[in-house]
Enzyme design. Structure first.
Site, mmCIF file in Angstrom:
data_model
loop_
_atom_site.group_PDB
_atom_site.id
_atom_site.type_symbol
_atom_site.label_atom_id
_atom_site.label_comp_id
_atom_site.label_asym_id
_atom_site.label_seq_id
_atom_site.Cartn_x
_atom_site.Cartn_y
_atom_site.Cartn_z
ATOM 1 N N PHE A 125 -0.434 1.306 12.454
ATOM 2 C CA PHE A 125 -0.489 0.209 13.444
ATOM 3 C C PHE A 125 -2.038 -0.444 13.112
ATOM 4 O O PHE A 125 -2.826 0.369 13.048
ATOM 5 C CB PHE A 125 -0.395 0.555 14.959
ATOM 6 C CG PHE A 125 -1.134 -0.501 16.142
ATOM 7 C CD1 PHE A 125 -0.194 -1.607 16.164
ATOM 8 C CD2 PHE A 125 -2.329 -0.265 16.451
ATOM 9 C CE1 PHE A 125 -0.631 -2.526 17.147
ATOM 10 C CE2 PHE A 125 -2.870 -1.196 17.387
ATOM 11 C CZ PHE A 125 -2.069 -2.335 17.838
ATOM 12 N N HIS A 126 -2.319 -1.437 13.212
ATOM 13 C CA HIS A 126 -3.535 -2.296 13.475
ATOM 14 C C HIS A 126 -3.829 -2.956 14.389
ATOM 15 O O HIS A 126 -2.696 -3.893 15.055
ATOM 16 C CB HIS A 126 -3.705 -3.017 12.172
ATOM 17 C CG HIS A 126 -3.632 -2.432 10.647
ATOM 18 N ND1 HIS A 126 -4.259 -1.262 10.416
ATOM 19 C CD2 HIS A 126 -2.695 -2.611 9.805
ATOM 20 C CE1 HIS A 126 -3.879 -0.850 9.291
ATOM 21 N NE2 HIS A 126 -3.055 -1.880 8.681
ATOM 22 N N ARG B 261 0.801 -1.136 0.024
ATOM 23 C CA ARG B 261 0.040 0.041 -0.176
ATOM 24 C C ARG B 261 0.801 1.356 0.024
ATOM 25 O O ARG B 261 1.992 1.357 0.264
ATOM 26 C CB ARG B 261 -0.909 -0.049 1.334
ATOM 27 C CG ARG B 261 -0.151 0.041 2.540
ATOM 28 C CD ARG B 261 -1.092 0.403 3.480
ATOM 29 N NE ARG B 261 -0.098 0.254 5.105
ATOM 30 C CZ ARG B 261 0.682 1.100 5.217
ATOM 31 N NH1 ARG B 261 0.983 2.242 4.658
ATOM 32 N NH2 ARG B 261 1.164 0.846 6.644
ATOM 33 N N GLY C 252 1.780 4.978 1.664
ATOM 34 C CA GLY C 252 2.298 5.612 2.798
ATOM 35 C C GLY C 252 3.325 5.007 3.654
ATOM 36 O O GLY C 252 3.961 4.241 3.054
ATOM 37 N N CYS D 100 2.114 7.214 10.052
ATOM 38 C CA CYS D 100 2.149 7.524 8.867
ATOM 39 C C CYS D 100 3.065 8.480 8.389
ATOM 40 O O CYS D 100 3.205 9.517 7.795
ATOM 41 C CB CYS D 100 0.889 8.049 8.671
ATOM 42 S SG CYS D 100 -0.751 7.171 8.936
#
EC number: 2.3.1.181
Length: 228
Positions: free
Chosen positions: A82-83, A76, A78, A174
């Protein structure tokens, strides 16, 4: 109205989630549906996009970071984010040829979807010049990082419902150093995450002009042990 499918899952390991995206991508590429919206959560994981910034955006020794969560480099756009549990990750696998072949417009609509979702809870959110994502004041509540191949999108958005925000303290999320992150819970809204998912689907439908039929993993021919 365009016709799509929605797949609602529970907590899914990051790499399994990626495989599910790829299965959905193939289904969309074959023209079997205009788009598939995947909604899930991940166990704690840090991901780094193609913009990189590996060294300057990790604020602790790498070994310490990896004790807290897994770490992956991904396709992706960027930098690092965090997830984790309490965060809705939405992967819209959409064929932009069915809308407009305009990636910037697609990102704008993703932001609009979350802005309208937050309006449902009385939270005034918006955009911030020079940055993607959705913001409440100077704090980001929803990050966006997408990839596009043959005008079909994958990866997507990460929306903080009741996420443990301490994980963000180990990184410049980010690549941003001057602003922080927030969640619905931090803003005083304690809502069941499954109810938030339902409202999110409604807003995706409204903003993108697409009707969703709910499907299961079997539809994607995925053998999965996710906690649905």
């Amino acid at each position: 109205m365009r016709k799509g499918e929605v797949l609602k899952l529970g907590i899914v390991p990051y790499m399994e989630g990626k495989e599910i995206q790829l299965k959905a991508f193939e289904r969309v590429k074959k023209g079997e549906t205009d788009g598939i919206l995947i909604l899930l959560q991940h166990p704690p994981v840090y991901t780094i996009g193609v913009s990189g910034g590996f060294d300057e955006n990790i604020l602790v020794p790498l070994a310490e970071l990896k004790k807290k969560a897994e770490l992956y480099k991904v396709e992706r756009g960027g930098k690092i984010t965090f997830h984790g549990p309490g965060q809705i990750v939405a992967y819209p696998i959409f064929n932009l040829a069915k809308w407009q072949k305009d990636v910037h417009l697609f990102v704008y609509k993703l932001e609009e979807t979350i802005i309208k979702l937050l309006e449902e809870y009385g939270i005034k959110a918006g955009r911030k010049p020079k940055y993607t994502g959705v913001w409440v004041g100077d704090e980001k509540i929803c990050a966006i990082g997408i990839a596009v191949r043959r005008w079909i999108t994958w990866h997507g958005i990460a929306f903080n419902v009741n996420t443990d925000l301490s994980y963000f303290g180990l990184i410049n999320a980010c690549g941003i150093t001057e602003f922080g992150v927030t969640s619905m819970q931090k803003l005083g809204i304690n809502e069941d995450i499954e109810k938030v998912k339902e409202k999110m689907v409604d807003k995706f439908s409204e903003v993108f002009g697409i009707h969703f039929n709910e499907i299961t993993l079997d539809r994607l021919a995925v053998i999965d042990n996710a906690k649905a």
